[in-house]
Design a protein around this motif. Structure first.
Motif: not given
Length: 504
Positions: A113-125
């Motif tokens: 889950l952490d890897e998924r969220v970090n990937a989403l954050w890099r894309e959104w930020s």
């Protein structure tokens, strides 16, 4: 012994009271003031001749900000635009508080889950700016700069225009300056109250902000449209400001140094004019006697033309001139010392080291500079963890996680907190600091992950990259001195190191 009869004539008692009563009242008042001063036991609270001009109020922080906030913002912005010391002080603070960015890392405990969220954050930020100019770190830099220069800033959560696009976080961030707050707004219901554009409920909790859609200062661009404020719920606004008292809004950080900056600029301008004037007038030719001079209200040259402006190397002739007197420029001793004292005061008002604000390192050595930087860094860390992260970074992260839940990108019941890593400070002595960090890890005072995070990196990413590089080096049969699996700290081969792979 005979007693003198009492004079009971009409008016005698009234005249006596009129003469002695004021004196007795004055003595009683002086005694009360002296007694009050003794009871205070604080020299700063004493009242007397030396403190007559000390005017202090007991008003609340909000009342003081309401009266002076707009003027402080306007003057601070003018100083930052036109005064190099103010501009550099603001830049030093922003560069140290934000630097290259305060980076989050998902810390739910679930690695996938952490890897998924970090990937989403890099894309959104990378595309979270509502105006499309920068990324999250650029917004954080601008927000902190607005907080320092203008006292406060508002970050608004807004829906994307392309919010129906699948797989995208539906929110973006828009920053608005303190001027957007409608200080004249009125509550929409009797249960609520509005103070300085912020709406509170009956329990005193913030429930909304009244914000102008456009900056009120845009009228200077010729816009005929009057700005209108709208009610924005508090859960859509992140209000970033420093709380120095129990207050609802912030003030520019350079407020204690404003007068000193302005006075120093005026003094420098006056001193420059004086020096230019002294350099222009070289000499004046006078008559031998006052009667022969016949000096008119204006100075004329040899061709009887009036001199209305000075120029370098000018020699002015008075009427009937027979003698010449040369200009004697004033001495400039002590100017440097006076300037340094004033700039030290300005640096203290901005809470930045003198050397960083002025670039003057002539009075510093390694030890003194390191002591000053340590104290400055302690203040910066306090601001990062007590102000910027909880008031700006955390709300934005919560909006991001909420948007990921709404789009079904993560489980609805997933709780994903963030661990924040502020930028690492540049080391004054890299070798000594690295050795100290190594000793802390070997002694168990900290972990490798903590040391990596202090430098602004993600420990999980660093470890994963280290593993990939180690496997690649083993596959190619390479041995580097930086590989602690094969080489000791002294540069010797590890006795129990695994043999490198055979590449033949």
């Amino acid at each position: 012994m005979k007693l003198k009869p009492v004079d009971l004539r009409p008016g005698f008692i009234d005249r006596a009271v009129a003469v002695f009563a004021p004196q007795a009242a004055a003595r009683r008042m002086a005694a009360r003031v002296a007694m009050a001063n003794m009871q205070r036991a604080y020299e700063g609270a004493a009242r007397g001749r030396l403190t007559e001009g000390w005017i202090a109020t007991s008003s609340s922080a909000d009342a003081e900000i309401a009266a002076a906030g707009r003027v402080l913002r306007d003057r601070m912005r003018d100083l930052v635009r036109n005064n190099p010391l103010a501009a550099q002080a603001v830049q030093v603070l922003v560069g140290n508080i934000v630097g290259t960015g305060i980076r989050p890392r998902a810390a739910s405990g679930d690695k996938a889950l952490d890897e998924r969220v970090n990937a989403l954050w890099r894309e959104w930020s990378a595309r979270c700016d509502a105006h499309g100019h920068t990324d999250f770190h650029g917004l954080a830099t601008l927000a902190v700069r607005e907080m320092i220069e203008g006292g406060e800033v508002f970050a608004l959560r807004r829906l994307r225009r392309e919010r129906r696009e699948a797989g995208r976080i539906p929110f973006v961030i828009e920053l608005r300056e303190a001027d957007h707050l409608d200080e004249a707004a009125r509550p929409a219901s009797r249960e609520a109250s509005v103070r300085q554009g912020i709406e509170y409920d009956a329990s005193g909790r913030r429930v909304a902000y009244w914000l102008f859609d456009e900056h009120p200062g845009d009228a200077a661009l010729g816009s005929a449209k009057l700005p209108r404020s709208q009610r924005v719920p508090a859960d859509r606004v992140a209000h970033l400001y420093e709380r120095q008292r129990v207050q609802s809004r912030g003030v520019p950080w350079g407020a204690p140094a404003m007068r000193a900056l302005r006075d120093l600029g005026d003094w420098q301008a006056a001193e420059l004019v004086r020096k230019k004037t002294e350099a222009c007038l070289v000499g004046v030719v006078f008559g031998a006697e006052e009667a022969e001079q016949g000096v008119a209200p204006s100075v004329v040259d040899a061709d009887n033309r009036v001199i209305e402006a000075f120029e370098p190397g000018l020699i002015a002739y008075a009427r009937g001139a027979k003698d010449i007197r040369f200009n004697q420029p004033g001495s400039g001793t002590g100017i440097r010392e006076w300037l340094q004292v004033q700039m030290h005061l300005i640096a203290a008002g901005f809470r930045v080291p003198y050397a960083l604000m002025t670039g003057d390192l002539s009075q510093t050595n390694f030890s003194s500079s390191r002591v000053g930087l340590n104290e400055f860094r302690r203040m910066v860390e306090q601001l990062q963890w007590n102000t910027v992260i909880p008031m700006f970074c955390e709300p934005v992260w919560d909006w991001f996680v909420e948007g990921a839940r709404l789009r079904g990108l993560i489980p609805v019941d997933a709780r994903v907190p963030a661990e924040w890593a502020p930028p690492a400070f540049e080391s004054v002595n890299p070798l000594q600091d690295a050795q100290a960090d190594l000793l802390e890890v070997r002694a168990g005072f900290s972990t490798i992950a903590q040391q990596v995070a202090r430098r602004g990196y993600d420990p999980e990413e660093v470890m994963a990259e280290w593993r990939r590089m180690a496997e690649q080096m083993d596959a190619l049969g390479l041995v580097f001195d930086s590989d602690p699996r094969r080489v000791t700290k002294a540069g010797l081969h590890q006795a129990d190191a695994p043999a490198p792979a055979d590449t033949d």
